[in-house]
Enzyme design. Structure first.
Site, short mmCIF file in Angstrom:
data_model
loop_
_atom_site.label_atom_id
_atom_site.label_comp_id
_atom_site.label_asym_id
_atom_site.label_seq_id
_atom_site.Cartn_x
_atom_site.Cartn_y
_atom_site.Cartn_z
N GLN A 16 0.84 -1.20 0.00
CA GLN A 16 0.00 0.00 0.00
C GLN A 16 0.88 1.26 0.00
OE1 GLN A 16 -2.43 -0.48 3.56
NE2 GLN A 16 -0.72 -0.15 4.95
N HIS A 43 0.94 -4.84 2.80
CA HIS A 43 -0.41 -5.09 3.35
C HIS A 43 -0.54 -6.57 3.66
CE1 HIS A 43 -5.10 -4.63 2.75
NE2 HIS A 43 -4.80 -5.45 3.72
N PHE A 117 -1.91 -5.81 13.10
CA PHE A 117 -2.09 -5.89 11.65
C PHE A 117 -1.45 -7.19 11.13
CE2 PHE A 117 -0.80 -3.45 7.47
CZ PHE A 117 -1.83 -4.05 6.77
N GLU A 121 -3.32 -10.41 9.27
CA GLU A 121 -2.93 -10.92 7.94
C GLU A 121 -2.51 -12.39 8.04
OE1 GLU A 121 -3.26 -9.23 4.92
OE2 GLU A 121 -4.42 -7.93 6.24
N LYS A 124 -5.88 -14.42 8.56
CA LYS A 124 -6.75 -14.48 7.39
C LYS A 124 -6.09 -15.15 6.19
CE LYS A 124 -9.79 -11.57 4.52
NZ LYS A 124 -10.48 -10.26 4.44
N HIS A 125 -4.83 -14.81 5.95
CA HIS A 125 -4.17 -15.28 4.71
C HIS A 125 -3.02 -16.25 4.97
CE1 HIS A 125 -6.44 -12.25 2.44
NE2 HIS A 125 -6.09 -11.35 3.33
P1 5GP Z 1 -11.48 -4.98 -0.33
O1 5GP Z 1 -12.74 -5.61 -0.73
O2 5GP Z 1 -11.60 -3.90 0.70
O3 5GP Z 1 -10.62 -4.56 -1.48
O4 5GP Z 1 -10.65 -6.13 0.36
C1 5GP Z 1 -10.92 -6.53 1.66
C2 5GP Z 1 -10.06 -7.69 2.02
O5 5GP Z 1 -10.45 -8.86 1.28
C3 5GP Z 1 -8.57 -7.53 1.70
O6 5GP Z 1 -7.87 -6.82 2.65
C4 5GP Z 1 -8.14 -8.97 1.65
O7 5GP Z 1 -7.98 -9.51 2.94
C5 5GP Z 1 -9.32 -9.62 0.98
N1 5GP Z 1 -9.12 -9.64 -0.48
C6 5GP Z 1 -9.57 -8.72 -1.38
N2 5GP Z 1 -9.22 -9.08 -2.63
C7 5GP Z 1 -8.53 -10.23 -2.52
C8 5GP Z 1 -7.93 -11.09 -3.47
O8 5GP Z 1 -7.94 -10.88 -4.67
N3 5GP Z 1 -7.34 -12.20 -2.96
C9 5GP Z 1 -7.30 -12.49 -1.64
N4 5GP Z 1 -6.69 -13.60 -1.24
N5 5GP Z 1 -7.87 -11.70 -0.73
C10 5GP Z 1 -8.47 -10.59 -1.16
P1 5GP Z 2 -7.86 -7.10 5.08
O1 5GP Z 2 -8.31 -5.79 4.51
O2 5GP Z 2 -6.46 -7.51 4.73
O3 5GP Z 2 -8.83 -8.18 5.10
O4 5GP Z 2 -7.79 -6.75 6.61
C1 5GP Z 2 -6.99 -5.73 7.06
C2 5GP Z 2 -7.28 -5.57 8.52
O5 5GP Z 2 -6.15 -5.02 9.10
C3 5GP Z 2 -8.44 -4.65 8.77
O6 5GP Z 2 -9.09 -5.07 9.94
C4 5GP Z 2 -7.75 -3.33 8.98
O7 5GP Z 2 -8.47 -2.47 9.84
C5 5GP Z 2 -6.47 -3.76 9.64
N1 5GP Z 2 -5.36 -2.89 9.35
C6 5GP Z 2 -4.52 -2.41 10.27
N2 5GP Z 2 -3.61 -1.62 9.71
C7 5GP Z 2 -3.88 -1.59 8.39
C8 5GP Z 2 -3.26 -0.94 7.30
O8 5GP Z 2 -2.28 -0.20 7.41
N3 5GP Z 2 -3.80 -1.16 6.08
C9 5GP Z 2 -4.89 -1.96 5.91
N4 5GP Z 2 -5.36 -2.13 4.68
N5 5GP Z 2 -5.50 -2.59 6.92
C10 5GP Z 2 -5.00 -2.40 8.16
#
Ligand code: 5GP
Ligand code: 5GP
Length: 231
Positions: A16, A43, A117, A121, A124-125
């Site tokens: 990011q 990220h 954070f 990650e 979840k991943h």
């Molecule tokens: P957003 O819908 O806000 O772009 O993504 C929310 C979260 O869904 C991301 O932080 C990530 O954890 C997951 N995510 C979104 N797009 C992808 C993707 O293409 N692949 C994977 N593995 N996770 C994703």
């Molecule tokens: P994702 O979007 O990967 O599913 O989840 C990201 C999670 O980490 C969210 O709960 C978000 O609030 C938290 N988070 C903490 N710090 C950051 C940051 O710097 N960037 C993003 N995208 N998410 C963060």
């Protein structure tokens, strides 16, 4: 040990741009370690299936997608939360903490602790990868160090600025030129509605060893011209 790793096809290494994360209506907060450098921050490293054409393609399968639909769609596009019984342990990444603080800082207005954070990650991943806790973070840091996106863009004249705009195509070309592989780009909107380069998705083979050309196109909310706001 019970293997929780799922079949998947490749990883996204998602970085990011802090200037874009912060320049939104929501804003951002700095971690308890202070303001991060004006550099891309990690990220996450996300296991992914290659069968989804785009991250939103399965939405069109349903007439009125509700919550269930969204859950199903996500399950189909990537595995997540593969083992909730294996929380990230600080001891497992003790030797990486300094590098993680510098390269994977939290910017969300939550606890201010980057460890939270990283834990999210991992949960979840990372639990869906085959890498283990140390490997998950070491692999991510390794790719970021090997391919310095901030420097690669700067070499192509793409530097942070609050008034310049850049062609999306030149950003993509610079990354292809600088890393050898195509990446996907995601944009967001600044407080004044500007289109900003938000995240770069590099693709990594499922072993976590090498970059690959990204197998799926991404409609990442960009326009022909985008900004890289100062941080
Ligand atoms: P957003 O819908 O806000 O772009 O993504 C929310 C979260 O869904 C991301 O932080 C990530 O954890 C997951 N995510 C979104 N797009 C992808 C993707 O293409 N692949 C994977 N593995 N996770 C994703
Ligand atoms: P994702 O979007 O990967 O599913 O989840 C990201 C999670 O980490 C969210 O709960 C978000 O609030 C938290 N988070 C903490 N710090 C950051 C940051 O710097 N960037 C993003 N995208 N998410 C963060």
């Amino acid at each position: 040990a019970v293997s929780s790793a799922e079949e998947f096809d490749f990883f996204y290494l998602v970085q990011q741009w802090p200037g874009s994360f912060c320049d939104t209506k929501k804003g951002c907060c700095f971690p308890d370690t202070g303001k991060p450098a004006a550099d891309f921050g990690i990220h996450g490293l996300w296991p992914n299936y290659a069968k989804c054409k785009t991250r939103h393609d399965l939405l069109v399968d349903g007439a009125a997608p509700g919550l269930e639909m969204v859950t199903k769609r996500k399950k189909k596009c990537w595995p997540e939360f593969c083992n909730n019984g294996e929380p990230l342990k600080i001891a497992a990444i003790a030797d990486l903490l300094k590098q993680l603080e510098a390269n994977w800082p939290t910017l969300a207005c939550k606890s201010g602790k980057s460890f939270d954070f990283w834990s999210q990650e991992w949960k979840k991943h990372g639990t869906c990868s085959d890498l283990g806790q140390h490997g998950y973070f070491a692999t991510s840091l390794g790719f970021k160090a090997q391919y310095n996106l901030t420097a690669i863009l700067a070499d192509a004249g793409i530097v942070p600025s609050d008034d310049k705009t850049y062609f999306l195509s030149s950003i993509k070309d610079a990354i292809k030129e600088g890393t050898g592989f195509t990446a996907n780009i995601e944009c967001n909107r600044g407080v004044a509605g500007e289109t900003q380069l938000f995240q770069v998705y590099q693709c990594v083979d499922r072993a976590g060893e090498n970059l690959i050309d990204c197998p799926l196109p991404m409609t990442g909310n960009c326009k022909d011209r985008v900004q890289l706001p100062a941080f």
